[in-house]
Design a protein around this motif. Structure first.
Motif, PDB file in Angstrom:
ATOM      1  N   SER A  77      -9.193 -10.516   5.570  1.00 57.34           N
ATOM      2  CA  SER A  77     -10.509  -9.922   5.784  1.00 57.34           C
ATOM      3  C   SER A  77     -11.525 -10.708   4.992  1.00 57.34           C
ATOM      4  O   SER A  77     -11.262 -11.091   3.850  1.00 57.34           O
ATOM      5  CB  SER A  77     -10.566  -8.465   5.291  1.00 57.34           C
ATOM      6  N   LYS A 134       2.880 -13.606  -3.165  1.00 58.06           N
ATOM      7  CA  LYS A 134       1.537 -14.085  -3.503  1.00 58.06           C
ATOM      8  C   LYS A 134       1.557 -15.520  -4.017  1.00 58.06           C
ATOM      9  O   LYS A 134       0.844 -16.380  -3.507  1.00 58.06           O
ATOM     10  CB  LYS A 134       0.884 -13.157  -4.553  1.00 58.06           C
ATOM     11  N   ILE A 148      -8.556 -13.401  -2.792  1.00 57.53           N
ATOM     12  CA  ILE A 148      -7.806 -12.425  -3.568  1.00 57.53           C
ATOM     13  C   ILE A 148      -6.572 -12.042  -2.765  1.00 57.53           C
ATOM     14  O   ILE A 148      -6.629 -11.904  -1.544  1.00 57.53           O
ATOM     15  CB  ILE A 148      -8.648 -11.197  -3.963  1.00 57.53           C
ATOM     16  N   GLU A 166     -11.158  -5.253 -10.461  1.00 58.37           N
ATOM     17  CA  GLU A 166     -11.902  -4.924  -9.233  1.00 58.37           C
ATOM     18  C   GLU A 166     -13.420  -4.992  -9.423  1.00 58.37           C
ATOM     19  O   GLU A 166     -14.138  -5.547  -8.602  1.00 58.37           O
ATOM     20  CB  GLU A 166     -11.487  -3.533  -8.752  1.00 58.37           C
ATOM     21  N   SER A 176      -3.960  -9.497   2.300  1.00 61.89           N
ATOM     22  CA  SER A 176      -2.972  -8.461   2.006  1.00 61.89           C
ATOM     23  C   SER A 176      -1.658  -8.892   2.633  1.00 61.89           C
ATOM     24  O   SER A 176      -1.604  -9.196   3.828  1.00 61.89           O
ATOM     25  CB  SER A 176      -3.402  -7.113   2.585  1.00 61.89           C
ATOM     26  N   TYR A 201     -15.669 -12.676  -0.649  1.00 63.41           N
ATOM     27  CA  TYR A 201     -14.371 -13.308  -0.852  1.00 63.41           C
ATOM     28  C   TYR A 201     -13.505 -13.075   0.379  1.00 63.41           C
ATOM     29  O   TYR A 201     -13.858 -12.297   1.263  1.00 63.41           O
ATOM     30  CB  TYR A 201     -13.664 -12.777  -2.107  1.00 63.41           C
ATOM     31  N   GLU A 250      -9.963 -11.601   1.409  1.00 59.85           N
ATOM     32  CA  GLU A 250      -8.860 -10.769   0.928  1.00 59.85           C
ATOM     33  C   GLU A 250      -7.643 -11.017   1.813  1.00 59.85           C
ATOM     34  O   GLU A 250      -7.748 -10.986   3.032  1.00 59.85           O
ATOM     35  CB  GLU A 250      -9.242  -9.296   0.986  1.00 59.85           C
ATOM     36  N   PRO A 295      -5.860  -8.533  -8.179  1.00 59.21           N
ATOM     37  CA  PRO A 295      -7.310  -8.312  -8.315  1.00 59.21           C
ATOM     38  C   PRO A 295      -7.662  -6.866  -8.669  1.00 59.21           C
ATOM     39  O   PRO A 295      -8.742  -6.616  -9.194  1.00 59.21           O
ATOM     40  CB  PRO A 295      -7.856  -8.692  -6.941  1.00 59.21           C
ATOM     41  N   GLU A 296      -6.757  -5.924  -8.379  1.00 60.31           N
ATOM     42  CA  GLU A 296      -7.049  -4.521  -8.689  1.00 60.31           C
ATOM     43  C   GLU A 296      -7.251  -4.305 -10.188  1.00 60.31           C
ATOM     44  O   GLU A 296      -7.893  -3.336 -10.588  1.00 60.31           O
ATOM     45  CB  GLU A 296      -5.971  -3.591  -8.138  1.00 60.31           C
ATOM     46  N   LEU A 352     -15.061  -8.607  -9.303  1.00 62.67           N
ATOM     47  CA  LEU A 352     -14.949  -9.495  -8.146  1.00 62.67           C
ATOM     48  C   LEU A 352     -16.328  -9.847  -7.603  1.00 62.67           C
ATOM     49  O   LEU A 352     -17.231  -9.009  -7.588  1.00 62.67           O
ATOM     50  CB  LEU A 352     -14.102  -8.845  -7.050  1.00 62.67           C
ATOM     51  N   ILE A 374     -14.794 -10.316   3.038  1.00 61.08           N
ATOM     52  CA  ILE A 374     -15.562  -9.254   2.386  1.00 61.08           C
ATOM     53  C   ILE A 374     -16.905  -9.821   1.961  1.00 61.08           C
ATOM     54  O   ILE A 374     -17.002 -10.916   1.515  1.00 61.08           O
ATOM     55  CB  ILE A 374     -14.815  -8.699   1.151  1.00 61.08           C
ATOM     56  N   ARG A 381      -3.334  -9.455  -2.360  1.00 58.46           N
ATOM     57  CA  ARG A 381      -2.758  -8.151  -2.685  1.00 58.46           C
ATOM     58  C   ARG A 381      -1.372  -8.068  -2.056  1.00 58.46           C
ATOM     59  O   ARG A 381      -1.212  -8.338  -0.872  1.00 58.46           O
ATOM     60  CB  ARG A 381      -3.632  -7.028  -2.135  1.00 58.46           C
TER      61      ARG A 381
END
Length: 141
Positions: free
Chosen positions: A139, A41, A32, A114, A125, A121, A123, A110-111, A117, A141, A34
């Protein structure tokens, strides 16, 4: 290692960053992303897809919600949920079939979905440092 930061100072460093991201992911299939609008992106997804073996043109699925690419015989899915107005639209496209297919999925905005999800996954950013530089914070998750 569950976190990693990569500074990218120009498009010429994107290939190396994509390789580091895939190495960091170590088998995770859902990514994902962000970032603010115009944060990079889709540009990063293009490079990640290339690194996976996609040779066709990768573009944002803003209106179709999902694009499918071929990576050496394996599908790669690219989602852009920016334009959905209701979470039911994600259900309508059959998001579960994609997310739980075992194939790579890249998810922009993805927000907007949310609660849908998967449990695990990667993430990413993206922090805009300048017109050409980005900080990628990863990260698991």
């Amino acid at each position: 290692m569950n976190k990693l930061e990569i500074e990218v100072n120009g498009l010429d460093e994107l290939s190396s960053a994509a390789a580091q991201i895939l190495d960091f992911a170590a088998g995770e299939r859902i990514f994902i992303l962000r970032a603010e609008m115009g944060g990079g992106k889709t540009t990063l997804i293009k490079e990640l897809a290339r690194e996976l073996g996609v040779t066709e043109v990768v573009s944002s699925p803003t209106f179709s919600i999902v694009n499918e690419y071929d990576a050496q015989g394996e599908p790669v899915y690219h989602f852009d949920f920016y334009r959905i107005k209701d979470i039911r639209e994600a259900y309508d496209i059959g998001y579960e079939e994609y997310f739980y297919s075992g194939h790579v999925c890249f998810v922009e905005w993805p927000e907007k979905i949310e609660s849908l999800l998967p449990e695990h996954y990667v993430e990413i950013s993206i922090v805009v440092l300048s017109d050409t530089a980005r900080l990628l914070r990863l990260s698991k998750i």
